[in-house]
Design a protein around this motif. Sequence first.
Motif, PDB file in Angstrom:
ATOM      1  N   GLN A 197      37.687  33.500  11.872  1.00  0.00           N
ATOM      2  CA  GLN A 197      37.262  34.824  11.262  1.00  0.00           C
ATOM      3  C   GLN A 197      35.667  35.206  11.663  1.00  0.00           C
ATOM      4  N   GLU A 198      34.778  34.271  11.985  1.00  0.00           N
ATOM      5  CA  GLU A 198      33.535  34.463  12.279  1.00  0.00           C
ATOM      6  C   GLU A 198      33.371  35.067  13.534  1.00  0.00           C
ATOM      7  N   ASP A 199      34.092  34.155  14.474  1.00  0.00           N
ATOM      8  CA  ASP A 199      34.105  34.532  15.988  1.00  0.00           C
ATOM      9  C   ASP A 199      34.608  35.939  15.949  1.00  0.00           C
ATOM     10  N   LEU A 200      35.618  36.220  15.381  1.00  0.00           N
ATOM     11  CA  LEU A 200      36.064  37.657  15.332  1.00  0.00           C
ATOM     12  C   LEU A 200      35.238  38.628  14.923  1.00  0.00           C
ATOM     13  N   SER A 201      34.302  38.407  13.768  1.00  0.00           N
ATOM     14  CA  SER A 201      33.404  39.334  13.142  1.00  0.00           C
ATOM     15  C   SER A 201      32.571  39.490  14.092  1.00  0.00           C
ATOM     16  N   ILE A 202      31.872  38.430  14.846  1.00  0.00           N
ATOM     17  CA  ILE A 202      30.928  38.424  15.826  1.00  0.00           C
ATOM     18  C   ILE A 202      31.196  39.512  16.971  1.00  0.00           C
ATOM     19  N   ARG A 203      32.424  39.315  17.351  1.00  0.00           N
ATOM     20  CA  ARG A 203      32.926  40.146  18.557  1.00  0.00           C
ATOM     21  C   ARG A 203      32.822  41.767  18.061  1.00  0.00           C
ATOM     22  N   ASN A 204      33.467  41.940  17.010  1.00  0.00           N
ATOM     23  CA  ASN A 204      33.620  43.204  16.466  1.00  0.00           C
ATOM     24  C   ASN A 204      32.411  43.850  16.244  1.00  0.00           C
ATOM     25  N   LEU A 205      31.345  43.089  15.579  1.00  0.00           N
ATOM     26  CA  LEU A 205      30.132  43.602  15.281  1.00  0.00           C
ATOM     27  C   LEU A 205      29.458  44.028  16.366  1.00  0.00           C
ATOM     28  N   ARG A 206      29.275  43.211  17.532  1.00  0.00           N
ATOM     29  CA  ARG A 206      28.985  43.444  18.590  1.00  0.00           C
ATOM     30  C   ARG A 206      29.463  44.779  19.449  1.00  0.00           C
ATOM     31  N   ASN A 207      30.764  45.008  19.392  1.00  0.00           N
ATOM     32  CA  ASN A 207      31.119  46.082  19.872  1.00  0.00           C
ATOM     33  C   ASN A 207      30.880  47.330  19.165  1.00  0.00           C
ATOM     34  N   GLN A 208      31.001  47.289  17.912  1.00  0.00           N
ATOM     35  CA  GLN A 208      30.642  48.246  17.115  1.00  0.00           C
ATOM     36  C   GLN A 208      28.815  48.910  17.306  1.00  0.00           C
ATOM     37  N   GLU A 209      28.193  47.860  17.631  1.00  0.00           N
ATOM     38  CA  GLU A 209      26.973  48.223  17.649  1.00  0.00           C
ATOM     39  C   GLU A 209      26.533  48.712  18.928  1.00  0.00           C
ATOM     40  N   ILE A 210      27.306  48.434  19.812  1.00  0.00           N
ATOM     41  CA  ILE A 210      27.054  49.064  21.202  1.00  0.00           C
ATOM     42  C   ILE A 210      27.643  50.598  20.930  1.00  0.00           C
ATOM     43  N   THR A 211      28.792  50.844  20.252  1.00  0.00           N
ATOM     44  CA  THR A 211      29.199  52.222  20.179  1.00  0.00           C
ATOM     45  C   THR A 211      28.266  53.098  19.269  1.00  0.00           C
ATOM     46  N   LEU A 212      27.879  52.393  18.203  1.00  0.00           N
ATOM     47  CA  LEU A 212      27.003  52.973  17.138  1.00  0.00           C
ATOM     48  C   LEU A 212      25.680  53.549  18.014  1.00  0.00           C
ATOM     49  N   ASN A 213      25.025  52.516  18.565  1.00  0.00           N
ATOM     50  CA  ASN A 213      23.919  52.756  19.439  1.00  0.00           C
ATOM     51  C   ASN A 213      24.083  54.031  20.252  1.00  0.00           C
ATOM     52  N   GLU A 214      25.130  54.150  21.022  1.00  0.00           N
ATOM     53  CA  GLU A 214      25.397  55.224  21.840  1.00  0.00           C
ATOM     54  C   GLU A 214      25.302  56.637  21.095  1.00  0.00           C
TER      55      GLU A 214
END
Length: 347
Positions: free
Chosen positions: A256-273
Amino acid sequence: MNAFGKDSLNYPGFNTYTKGSMGVDIPLYEGGSGRTLSRIQEKKSNALFWEKEAQKERDYIQSAFFYRGVESLNEFIRRTEDIKKIETRFRSNYQFANKSNPVGYSGYLALKGLDNRLSILITQTNTQSEQFKNNLAVLSGIHSEDLRLVNEDLQSFLNRYFPLAPTDESSLAKAMSSYVEGETFKSDLEASKFLPRIGFYSEANTYNGSRNTQTAYNAGVYLQMNLYNPKDIGVIEEAKLNAEAFQKKLEEVRRQEDLSIRNLRNQEITLNENYLLLKESLKLQEEQTSNMLRLFQTGVVSAIQFTESLNRTTDISKSLLDVELELIRVRTEKYLFQKKEYVDVAN
């Protein structure tokens, strides 16, 4: 007690005898139970340390979210109040509030509707800001009225307090890992009950009576074994099953943590853009509003069109607020899965 002794026969009921004993028991071999128990206690201490760190980190990121969130809410309130000032000035100078002029009156109604919308947004955001301050006061122990917020750019704030770092499993997962290791040692502890126990013992006894005092000593080596005890049937297998159950839970937490890390990383990229695009769009829309006001004064655009421009500015401003709050949440949550500096667990 000697019932036929002289003192007992001559003075029945008046004789007292006392005995004092002191001894030592030095285990030489306990089947490894002592060492295993020490390891279990060590793992338990490690788990408690990581649980405490996990709670501290959770309080830290929540405090940061509420702290910077208040500033984002206040910025949105200021932007909304600026739009409301433009709308109020425009409406006060508007000359077509008469129903006999359907086109002009439609513009007036649009302005009035926008004014109501802006008032609702300001009230709602003020309420949310107060909630954030109250939550921050609970976490920090400082009264909400005594909180002093420092104005700081969002990206500057995040880079200062939540710099990017290599990923790592959370403190909560580390605590659970220590518990799993402790449960593994428990099966060894239960197994030690069925191994021989060898030790050395020594005892000194002192006997005191009415006529004399006498001492006695004894020492030796002993061997003990658990040949049969109904309470110990199946304890080793139970301990192993408990350890396996904890291990499965730990593996699930790590997935679950590995999944959360990947999701958070992708979300941050999108949110920054989105954050950069919305900031630019808001700047362009504010310039567009100024142009629309000049065009209205020359009669090129109607009041309804000008109101739509203000509504569009409000929409972009609200979207920017939502993205900022979500970006703060994502960046702070990533902190839970990053490498950090800790003091030694033994300390």
